[in-house]
Design a protein around this motif. Structure first.
Motif, short mmCIF file in Angstrom:
data_model
loop_
_atom_site.label_atom_id
_atom_site.label_comp_id
_atom_site.label_asym_id
_atom_site.label_seq_id
_atom_site.Cartn_x
_atom_site.Cartn_y
_atom_site.Cartn_z
N THR A 138 8.40 94.84 -0.23
CA THR A 138 8.71 93.78 -1.19
C THR A 138 7.78 92.60 -0.94
OG1 THR A 138 10.53 92.51 -2.16
CG2 THR A 138 10.45 92.61 0.24
N TRP A 139 7.72 91.72 -1.92
CA TRP A 139 6.82 90.56 -1.83
C TRP A 139 7.62 89.28 -1.59
CZ3 TRP A 139 1.79 91.72 -1.53
CH2 TRP A 139 1.36 92.95 -2.06
N GLN A 140 6.93 88.25 -1.20
CA GLN A 140 7.59 86.96 -0.96
C GLN A 140 6.62 85.82 -1.17
OE1 GLN A 140 8.11 87.54 3.63
NE2 GLN A 140 7.66 85.36 3.27
N SER A 141 7.18 84.61 -1.29
CA SER A 141 6.42 83.36 -1.25
C SER A 141 5.36 83.25 -2.35
CB SER A 141 5.76 83.20 0.12
OG SER A 141 6.68 83.44 1.16
N ALA A 142 5.63 83.79 -3.53
CA ALA A 142 4.67 83.71 -4.63
C ALA A 142 4.40 82.26 -5.01
CB ALA A 142 5.21 84.47 -5.84
N GLY A 143 3.18 82.01 -5.48
CA GLY A 143 2.83 80.67 -5.93
C GLY A 143 3.53 80.33 -7.24
N ARG A 144 3.67 79.04 -7.48
CA ARG A 144 4.33 78.59 -8.71
C ARG A 144 3.29 78.26 -9.76
NH1 ARG A 144 8.86 74.62 -5.84
NH2 ARG A 144 9.70 76.23 -4.44
N THR A 145 2.76 79.30 -10.37
CA THR A 145 1.74 79.13 -11.39
C THR A 145 2.14 79.91 -12.64
OG1 THR A 145 0.47 81.07 -10.65
CG2 THR A 145 -0.05 78.94 -9.61
N ALA A 146 1.40 79.68 -13.71
CA ALA A 146 1.74 80.33 -14.98
C ALA A 146 1.42 81.83 -14.96
CB ALA A 146 0.98 79.65 -16.12
N GLU A 147 0.43 82.24 -14.16
CA GLU A 147 0.04 83.65 -14.16
C GLU A 147 1.05 84.48 -13.36
OE1 GLU A 147 -3.61 84.49 -12.00
OE2 GLU A 147 -3.35 82.66 -10.83
N PRO A 148 1.21 85.76 -13.72
CA PRO A 148 2.15 86.62 -13.01
C PRO A 148 1.66 86.97 -11.60
CG PRO A 148 0.95 87.89 -14.66
CD PRO A 148 0.57 86.44 -14.86
N TRP A 149 2.61 87.03 -10.67
CA TRP A 149 2.32 87.38 -9.28
C TRP A 149 2.96 88.73 -8.96
CZ3 TRP A 149 0.49 83.87 -5.08
CH2 TRP A 149 -0.14 82.74 -5.60
N LEU A 150 2.47 89.38 -7.92
CA LEU A 150 3.00 90.68 -7.52
C LEU A 150 4.47 90.58 -7.14
CD1 LEU A 150 0.00 91.82 -5.29
CD2 LEU A 150 0.62 92.78 -7.51
N GLY A 151 5.26 91.55 -7.58
CA GLY A 151 6.67 91.57 -7.30
C GLY A 151 7.13 93.00 -7.06
N PRO A 152 8.42 93.20 -6.78
CA PRO A 152 9.49 92.20 -6.86
C PRO A 152 9.51 91.26 -5.67
CG PRO A 152 10.38 94.27 -6.07
CD PRO A 152 8.95 94.54 -6.43
N ASP A 153 10.03 90.06 -5.90
CA ASP A 153 10.21 89.09 -4.84
C ASP A 153 11.40 89.51 -3.98
OD1 ASP A 153 9.61 86.16 -3.85
OD2 ASP A 153 11.80 86.32 -4.02
N ILE A 154 11.37 89.15 -2.72
CA ILE A 154 12.41 89.57 -1.80
C ILE A 154 13.81 89.11 -2.23
CG2 ILE A 154 12.10 87.56 -0.27
CD1 ILE A 154 12.78 89.50 2.07
N LEU A 155 13.90 87.95 -2.88
CA LEU A 155 15.22 87.49 -3.31
C LEU A 155 15.78 88.40 -4.40
CD1 LEU A 155 14.65 83.62 -3.37
CD2 LEU A 155 15.35 85.10 -1.46
N ASP A 156 14.92 88.87 -5.28
CA ASP A 156 15.35 89.83 -6.31
C ASP A 156 15.68 91.18 -5.68
OD1 ASP A 156 14.97 87.96 -8.39
OD2 ASP A 156 12.83 88.45 -8.47
N THR A 157 14.89 91.56 -4.69
CA THR A 157 15.15 92.82 -3.99
C THR A 157 16.52 92.81 -3.32
OG1 THR A 157 12.78 93.21 -3.61
CG2 THR A 157 14.31 94.38 -2.17
N LEU A 158 16.87 91.69 -2.72
CA LEU A 158 18.18 91.58 -2.07
C LEU A 158 19.31 91.75 -3.08
CD1 LEU A 158 17.59 88.59 0.40
CD2 LEU A 158 17.75 91.03 0.96
N ARG A 159 19.16 91.15 -4.24
CA ARG A 159 20.20 91.28 -5.26
C ARG A 159 20.34 92.73 -5.73
NH1 ARG A 159 17.38 86.37 -6.82
NH2 ARG A 159 18.69 84.55 -6.30
N THR A 160 19.20 93.41 -5.87
CA THR A 160 19.22 94.82 -6.27
C THR A 160 19.90 95.68 -5.20
OG1 THR A 160 17.19 94.57 -7.56
CG2 THR A 160 17.80 96.80 -6.90
#
Length: 313
Positions: free
Chosen positions: A222-244
């Motif tokens: 899983t991925w983490q710490s993505a930048g806060r920009t308009a372009e898409p970043w690699l995912g899923p983010d770890i917080l989303d992974t935890l929910r899943t």
């Protein structure tokens, strides 16, 4: 007299005090100062870390000192002395400063390495580009190590950390094979996939090697710490992974942030505070492996690849 070989040890950098956060953040934003809200958010994250301020700089300083010691202890060539210099991407001493200090000390030949085992043109590649340009300007012949993500000593160090934490889950009453191991790393913009960048593949290779060495079968990346920009970043983010995983009724999580080699914000805040908070809300137990920091096996990894690179014609 021994030949002095410079070793430029590069990393992201961090502010050394809260007063330096604004200039640091401005440098990351390519000269654009953060808004008051953005600045407060980053300062709040640093202040939330146990112990108060910025272990990354201390850890990095210790890594550089330990690496120099390991290099000269492991080298079989008595006529060569390795001298390590620090070069940071977003703080003093900057990458260019490290190269300039080499030139000032009379270094003519050098090796560059980044405190990150996995290569991406957007991460390690950008460090190398800056160091290469400055070295050429100052007449230093410099070789670079792009990655070391499958070095046996690195895999051994990471595997030992995974096994140790899994043992703690078992001691607490969990079944070892039901603990989900999440290997993670800093996300990058999705566009690297179209560029044929090796970053994601190398991370998966490290994950697979560590899982194999530890006998872990219940794992994912899983991925983490993505930048806060308009372009898409690699995912899923770890917080989303935890929910899943919560929906899948997974109760025990071990995070192995293999993309990071020391304790810093993305580990001490993004995982230890943010991810743990979400896990608690979901009634899950989340632990993470200890960071490598100055572990002898990590120093062995880097010193080995540096010496081998130096010895190559």
């Amino acid at each position: 007299m021994a030949t002095k070989v410079g070793v430029l040890v590069m990393s992201y950098g961090t502010p050394e005090s809260l007063e330096q956060v604004e200039s640091y953040y401005t440098h990351i934003r390519r000269g654009h100062p953060p808004t008051a809200e953005q600045l407060k958010d980053l300062k709040d994250r640093y202040e939330a870390i146990v112990g108060g301020v910025f272990p990354l700089r201390t850890n990095t300083n210790n890594q550089v000192a330990s690496l120099q010691e390991a290099l000269n202890a492991r080298s079989t060539n008595a006529e060569v002395e390795f001298i390590c210099y620090q070069g940071l991407k977003h703080a003093n001493p900057f990458i260019e400063d490290g190269v300039a200090k080499m030139a000032e000390d009379g270094i003519k030949e050098a090796i560059g390495i980044v405190l990150a085992p996995h290569y991406s043109v957007m991460s390690v590649g950008s460090y190398i580009k800056r160091a290469e340009a400055k070295a050429e300007e100052l007449g230093i012949s410099m070789k670079f190590i792009k990655n070391y993500h499958l070095h046996p000593s690195l895999i051994e160090a990471l595997a030992a950390r995974v096994s140790s934490k899994l043992d703690q889950f078992v001691e607490a009453g969990a079944e070892r094979d039901k603990v989900r191991v999440l290997f993670s790393a800093h996300s990058l913009p999705e566009k690297i996939l179209q560029m044929g960048d090796p970053y994601q593949d190398q991370l998966l290779e490290t994950s697979s090697a560590v899982a194999e060495k530890t006998g872990v079968t219940s794992w994912q990346f899983t991925w983490q710490s993505a930048g806060r920009t308009a372009e898409p970043w690699l995912g899923p983010d770890i917080l989303d992974t935890l929910r899943t995983l919560s929906q899948e009724q997974v109760e025990d999580i071990l995070v192995a942030p293999i993309g990071f080699v020391s304790d810093h914000l993305e580990v001490l805040y993004d995982l230890d505070i943010e991810a743990k908070t979400i896990a608690k809300e979901l009634d899950m137990r989340l632990e993470r492996i200890d960071s490598l920091n100055s572990d002898p096996l990590y120093m062995e990894t880097m010193s080995d690849v540096i010496i081998k690179t130096w010895e190559k014609e």
